[in-house]
Design a protein around this motif. Sequence first.
Motif, PDB file in Angstrom:
ATOM      1  N   PRO A 133       0.793  -1.240   0.000  1.00  0.00           N
ATOM      2  CA  PRO A 133       0.000   0.000   0.000  1.00  0.00           C
ATOM      3  C   PRO A 133       0.819   1.280   0.000  1.00  0.00           C
ATOM      4  O   PRO A 133       0.429   2.270  -0.638  1.00  0.00           O
ATOM      5  N   ASN A 134       1.941   1.309   0.711  1.00  0.00           N
ATOM      6  CA  ASN A 134       2.721   2.548   0.763  1.00  0.00           C
ATOM      7  C   ASN A 134       3.397   2.881  -0.565  1.00  0.00           C
ATOM      8  O   ASN A 134       3.267   4.007  -1.060  1.00  0.00           O
ATOM      9  N   PRO A 135       4.116   1.951  -1.202  1.00  0.00           N
ATOM     10  CA  PRO A 135       4.641   2.256  -2.537  1.00  0.00           C
ATOM     11  C   PRO A 135       3.553   2.556  -3.555  1.00  0.00           C
ATOM     12  O   PRO A 135       3.774   3.347  -4.477  1.00  0.00           O
ATOM     13  N   TRP A 136       2.359   1.957  -3.378  1.00  0.00           N
ATOM     14  CA  TRP A 136       1.280   2.266  -4.315  1.00  0.00           C
ATOM     15  C   TRP A 136       0.932   3.747  -4.278  1.00  0.00           C
ATOM     16  O   TRP A 136       0.615   4.355  -5.300  1.00  0.00           O
ATOM     17  N   LYS A 137       0.983   4.362  -3.098  1.00  0.00           N
ATOM     18  CA  LYS A 137       0.687   5.795  -3.017  1.00  0.00           C
ATOM     19  C   LYS A 137       1.662   6.589  -3.889  1.00  0.00           C
ATOM     20  O   LYS A 137       1.256   7.492  -4.627  1.00  0.00           O
ATOM     21  N   ALA A 138       2.945   6.284  -3.752  1.00  0.00           N
ATOM     22  CA  ALA A 138       3.954   6.996  -4.540  1.00  0.00           C
ATOM     23  C   ALA A 138       3.763   6.731  -6.035  1.00  0.00           C
ATOM     24  O   ALA A 138       3.894   7.637  -6.869  1.00  0.00           O
ATOM     25  N   ARG A 139       3.423   5.499  -6.378  1.00  0.00           N
ATOM     26  CA  ARG A 139       3.240   5.146  -7.792  1.00  0.00           C
ATOM     27  C   ARG A 139       2.032   5.869  -8.386  1.00  0.00           C
ATOM     28  O   ARG A 139       2.078   6.389  -9.500  1.00  0.00           O
ATOM     29  N   TYR A 140       0.939   5.891  -7.626  1.00  0.00           N
ATOM     30  CA  TYR A 140      -0.237   6.634  -8.078  1.00  0.00           C
ATOM     31  C   TYR A 140       0.120   8.087  -8.388  1.00  0.00           C
ATOM     32  O   TYR A 140      -0.305   8.668  -9.392  1.00  0.00           O
ATOM     33  N   ILE A 141       0.881   8.712  -7.487  1.00  0.00           N
ATOM     34  CA  ILE A 141       1.215  10.131  -7.646  1.00  0.00           C
ATOM     35  C   ILE A 141       2.092  10.347  -8.879  1.00  0.00           C
ATOM     36  O   ILE A 141       1.868  11.278  -9.665  1.00  0.00           O
ATOM     37  N   LEU A 142       3.081   9.500  -9.070  1.00  0.00           N
ATOM     38  CA  LEU A 142       3.950   9.622 -10.246  1.00  0.00           C
ATOM     39  C   LEU A 142       3.135   9.467 -11.531  1.00  0.00           C
ATOM     40  O   LEU A 142       3.320  10.210 -12.501  1.00  0.00           O
ATOM     41  N   ASN A 143       2.230   8.480 -11.532  1.00  0.00           N
ATOM     42  CA  ASN A 143       1.386   8.270 -12.707  1.00  0.00           C
ATOM     43  C   ASN A 143       0.440   9.451 -12.936  1.00  0.00           C
ATOM     44  O   ASN A 143       0.232   9.891 -14.068  1.00  0.00           O
ATOM     45  N   TYR A 144      -0.148   9.936 -11.859  1.00  0.00           N
ATOM     46  CA  TYR A 144      -1.092  11.049 -11.952  1.00  0.00           C
ATOM     47  C   TYR A 144      -0.421  12.301 -12.505  1.00  0.00           C
ATOM     48  O   TYR A 144      -0.996  13.038 -13.321  1.00  0.00           O
ATOM     49  N   LYS A 145       0.816  12.504 -12.106  1.00  0.00           N
ATOM     50  CA  LYS A 145       1.567  13.671 -12.577  1.00  0.00           C
ATOM     51  C   LYS A 145       2.208  13.437 -13.945  1.00  0.00           C
ATOM     52  O   LYS A 145       2.804  14.347 -14.522  1.00  0.00           O
ATOM     53  N   LYS A 146       2.122  12.197 -14.415  1.00  0.00           N
ATOM     54  CA  LYS A 146       2.721  11.820 -15.696  1.00  0.00           C
ATOM     55  C   LYS A 146       4.224  12.096 -15.715  1.00  0.00           C
ATOM     56  O   LYS A 146       4.792  12.556 -16.718  1.00  0.00           O
TER      57      LYS A 146
END
Length: 533
Positions: A18-31
């Motif tokens: 769950p914690n790395p998923w947060k960072a991954r979501y943000i990177l993807n969201y920001k493209k």
Amino acid sequence: MITLYDLAAGGSIKCWSPNPWKARYILNYKKLPYRTIYVDFENVNTVIKEAGFASSRPNPDGTPAYTVPSIIDDATGALVTDSYNIAEYLDKQYPDTPKAFPPGTEALQAAFYAQWNTRARECFQLPIIVTSVPRILTKESSLEYFYRTRSLWFGKPLDQIRPQGEDFEKLWKQAVAFFDELDSWYAKSSGQFLTGENPSFADFTVAGAVKALKIVRGEDSEDWQRFSALNNGRWAKLEQALENEDWEKVGTTNRGKWAKLLPGSLGKYDSVKLVIVIRWDSDQPRILDRSLTNKYPWSFIIQEDNASVPKMKCGSRLAATIYVDWEEIGSVIKEAGIPPSRYKADGVPVYTAPSIIDDATGERVTDSFKIAEYLDKQYPDTPKAFPPGTEALQAAFYQHFNDRFGEFDLLFIPFVPRVIAKESTLKYFHSTMLALLGKPVDQLRLVGEELEKLWQRLFKFLDEVQGWYAKSPGRFLTGDTPSFGDFVVGGRLNIISTLVGKESEEWKRIASASNGRWARLQSDLEEYASVEN
């Protein structure tokens, strides 16, 4: 290029924690382009330390812990660990990308995150997700490391952590109750996510845990089937709404599949306090009744409940106040045609403070949160109690702050009799407190070491709240203009200062806590705390 350090699992499973998923979501969201380095559990400390990262926290034995997610940004040379810190860094470093923390929500997001980490951790993440991690680990050394370290954390073997049978059903009910509350906060949002139509860090936090459960338990598991059906399927839909079909590819960006989230219902509990009914007639305000005549203004005593009401203006008209004795709340509010704020378990309606009657519309509204919502909607040209995009986070803050501060009521309840002038009201107060707390008020006063321990816990909580405020770009939770959350905090401060007296040692301790933050906040809110009529 940004490098993201994530936890390895095994087989076809890559991203799961769950914690790395947060960072991954943000990177993807920001493209933002990035690559992933997957690290086995047993190698995290060594790999992260040797990469040059600072320790994120101490281990239970006091040794430094090095954790994931962590990122290295080649463009700046920055090394950042912890998903929250990563989100803050990326928002600041790449200002032209979508914000993980939309402006004005920073402090409220911090408060939400604190609440999530406390409540979801206890009833959901630790007993259900963490105990299931061995199901997806294929490497023997990772399994051994995970069993050994987590058993040390919990103080017993990992396979004894997850409750069984009746005990698990009790835990499940706790988890359901928490997600019901979470659902009610989402229902306050003007859009599909917590801050509107675009996701934010809080959504990524929730979705990361949901995705982790789906992966470690499996889509066909009873746990996932039960959980995915909660709240009209909201959480499964949230996970799908944030799904990135190309997430396994290094450096791919989120092209989005934003799904519509279903609304939920709000249910909250209000304790019974003195009532204030607000009315205005014609063009001139008038005092309809004033039954409490002691020198302490009761509107401050219940400021937590009516914080959005003092100095309320609608056009050229001011609000007038009806003061009702505590023991007459039920009958007066009921006779005024104001609906009950809640119902007891046996179906008996409960009438509480504050309540308002708006003669301009005929509306009768009870509960401070609902009053604030009504006034924002009915008088759109006035300053907002809930700035757009903060509605859901404000609801979460309201619940969390009141729940936590309620732990310290015993510090101040014994002072209530000193501000009650009427004998029947005093008698009513003593009888209701005896029924609620099981002992007379004069036996509630703590002394000695027990008293000081509770004070120290209060100071620790106030420092935590100060940490949330520190995330804001202004004096208040959402910036330089106060909002409902500030009125909730300010209301508590007004209750305390009125009960104990501003010259008391108790108030001096509160006023000086967190480097004087609370005395300053009370002063900053003074213009909104005046009592008209």
